[in-house]
Scaffold this motif. Structure first.
Motif, PDB file in Angstrom:
ATOM      1  N   VAL A 124      35.868  56.986  39.604  1.00  0.00           N
ATOM      2  CA  VAL A 124      35.364  55.946  39.070  1.00  0.00           C
ATOM      3  C   VAL A 124      33.684  56.410  39.258  1.00  0.00           C
ATOM      4  O   VAL A 124      33.052  56.440  40.382  1.00  0.00           O
ATOM      5  N   ARG A 125      33.069  56.429  38.121  1.00  0.00           N
ATOM      6  CA  ARG A 125      31.421  56.464  38.118  1.00  0.00           C
ATOM      7  C   ARG A 125      30.833  55.083  38.209  1.00  0.00           C
ATOM      8  O   ARG A 125      31.150  54.215  37.766  1.00  0.00           O
ATOM      9  N   ARG A 139      34.916  57.946  30.633  1.00  0.00           N
ATOM     10  CA  ARG A 139      35.450  57.857  32.146  1.00  0.00           C
ATOM     11  C   ARG A 139      35.232  56.554  32.972  1.00  0.00           C
ATOM     12  O   ARG A 139      34.552  55.545  32.432  1.00  0.00           O
ATOM     13  N   PRO A 140      36.226  56.143  33.685  1.00  0.00           N
ATOM     14  CA  PRO A 140      36.101  54.871  34.397  1.00  0.00           C
ATOM     15  C   PRO A 140      34.993  54.534  34.990  1.00  0.00           C
ATOM     16  O   PRO A 140      34.452  55.403  35.649  1.00  0.00           O
ATOM     17  N   THR A 141      34.270  53.393  34.591  1.00  0.00           N
ATOM     18  CA  THR A 141      33.160  53.099  35.378  1.00  0.00           C
ATOM     19  C   THR A 141      32.694  51.634  35.807  1.00  0.00           C
ATOM     20  O   THR A 141      33.465  50.835  35.127  1.00  0.00           O
ATOM     21  N   LEU A 142      32.048  51.524  36.707  1.00  0.00           N
ATOM     22  CA  LEU A 142      31.670  50.298  37.530  1.00  0.00           C
ATOM     23  C   LEU A 142      30.305  50.224  37.128  1.00  0.00           C
ATOM     24  O   LEU A 142      29.221  50.918  37.703  1.00  0.00           O
ATOM     25  N   GLU A 201      35.379  49.429  33.579  1.00  0.00           N
ATOM     26  CA  GLU A 201      36.311  48.687  34.241  1.00  0.00           C
ATOM     27  C   GLU A 201      35.706  47.450  34.905  1.00  0.00           C
ATOM     28  O   GLU A 201      36.554  46.406  34.727  1.00  0.00           O
ATOM     29  N   HIS A 232      37.395  46.777  45.517  1.00  0.00           N
ATOM     30  CA  HIS A 232      37.655  47.148  44.134  1.00  0.00           C
ATOM     31  C   HIS A 232      38.499  48.538  44.287  1.00  0.00           C
ATOM     32  O   HIS A 232      37.871  49.412  44.624  1.00  0.00           O
ATOM     33  N   TRP A 234      40.630  51.291  42.488  1.00  0.00           N
ATOM     34  CA  TRP A 234      40.836  51.702  41.233  1.00  0.00           C
ATOM     35  C   TRP A 234      42.096  52.911  41.331  1.00  0.00           C
ATOM     36  O   TRP A 234      42.166  53.534  42.281  1.00  0.00           O
ATOM     37  N   GLY A 266      44.308  50.739  36.650  1.00  0.00           N
ATOM     38  CA  GLY A 266      42.560  50.610  36.535  1.00  0.00           C
ATOM     39  C   GLY A 266      42.258  50.000  37.909  1.00  0.00           C
ATOM     40  O   GLY A 266      42.865  50.156  38.941  1.00  0.00           O
ATOM     41  N   LEU A 267      41.172  49.275  37.742  1.00  0.00           N
ATOM     42  CA  LEU A 267      40.456  48.604  38.836  1.00  0.00           C
ATOM     43  C   LEU A 267      41.056  47.378  39.178  1.00  0.00           C
ATOM     44  O   LEU A 267      41.271  46.432  38.256  1.00  0.00           O
TER      45      LEU A 267
END
Length: 265
Positions: free
Chosen positions: A113-114, A148-151, A188, A240, A242, A247-248
């Motif tokens: 996760v970015r 890319r999955p991102t927070l 996410e 959180h 992931w 997913g998250l």
């Protein structure tokens, strides 16, 4: 990937109380002790602002001492109670290109996760602002790896909660943030602090959630005429989690010692 999320620590100089009433430093120590007992251990810890209460050098000295107990990589953004310059001189933020501000950063090497930090604080003001420059920066950062999955983390929440005395200090120009977020379905979660309560809602096609404080909770008062109030409710953090298949997932984790474990589920 596990991301532990603390917020609104409101650390005071040694021996001083938050608002003269609450021992926020001890509550911060308890939060870190609880964090360090989590199994599996988080991969990274994020703090969404208001690390200290008045932006004083003595507070940042205390914060450095307290946060030394966190062993994981630590990512922070300033809140309205922080002094960005003092915060930057106290803590090394390896992803920042400048400590002068704003504190925008991209942490892309801590796991799948970015994590993107967006500094929406307005110096000497309590509200936030998603400025045109901040929106353009975020758009460009997201475009580097759009799938890319991102927070995304910021301090002031970009919505009105219904609590009149905190909504005055929300993040302004929230529609600008919403429009950017909508362009990137891989986001996410958008996470915030500031509001001293855990809330969640749909925002820009994703989920936005706010973190509780490790000290007092702002009173949940939805009456338009309600007067300002806070309570010493159980402090908490967010975790959180992931996973590829889900997913998250965001967990609200109360801080403290509770009866159990009991022999059933």
């Amino acid at each position: 990937m596990l991301i532990a999320h603390l917020s609104d620590l409101h650390i005071r100089p040694q021996g001083m109380l938050y608002q003269g009433l609450v021992d926020s430093n001890t509550m911060c120590e308890q939060a870190i002790a609880h964090l360090n007992k989590l199994l599996p251990r988080p991969d990274v810890v994020i703090i969404t602002g208001d690390l200290v209460d008045e932006g004083l050098p003595q507070e940042y000295a205390m914060a450095r001492e307290l946060l030394a107990g966190i062993e994981q990589p630590l990512l922070m953004i300033p809140g309205n109670h922080d002094d960005r310059t003092l915060m930057g001189s106290t803590f090394s933020q390896p992803y920042l290109s400048s400590t002068a501000g704003p504190w925008h950063f991209v942490a892309d090497d801590l796991g799948p996760v970015r994590i993107i930090g967006v500094d929406v604080t307005v110096p000497l003001e309590h509200h936030g602002d998603m400025t045109e420059a901040a929106g353009a920066w975020l758009d460009a950062a997201l475009a580097q790896e759009p799938t890319r999955p991102t927070l995304v983390m910021l301090h002031q929440p970009p919505f009105l909660s219904g609590i009149p005395y905190i909504d005055t200090y929300a993040c302004r120009n929230s529609e600008r943030l919403r429009e950017v977020v909508q362009r990137y379905p891989a986001i996410e979660r958008v996470v915030c602090g500031h509001i001293h309560r855990s809330m969640q809602l749909r925002f820009g096609g994703t989920v936005l959630c706010t973190a509780p404080s490790t000290t007092t909770a702002i009173g949940l008062a939805l009456d338009a005429e309600a007067e300002e109030a806070s309570y010493v409710e159980p402090p908490a953090l967010l975790l959180h989690h992931w996973k590829v298949d889900t997913g998250l997932i965001t967990h609200w984790v109360p801080i403290g010692t509770f009866r159990g474990p009991l022999p059933f589920a």
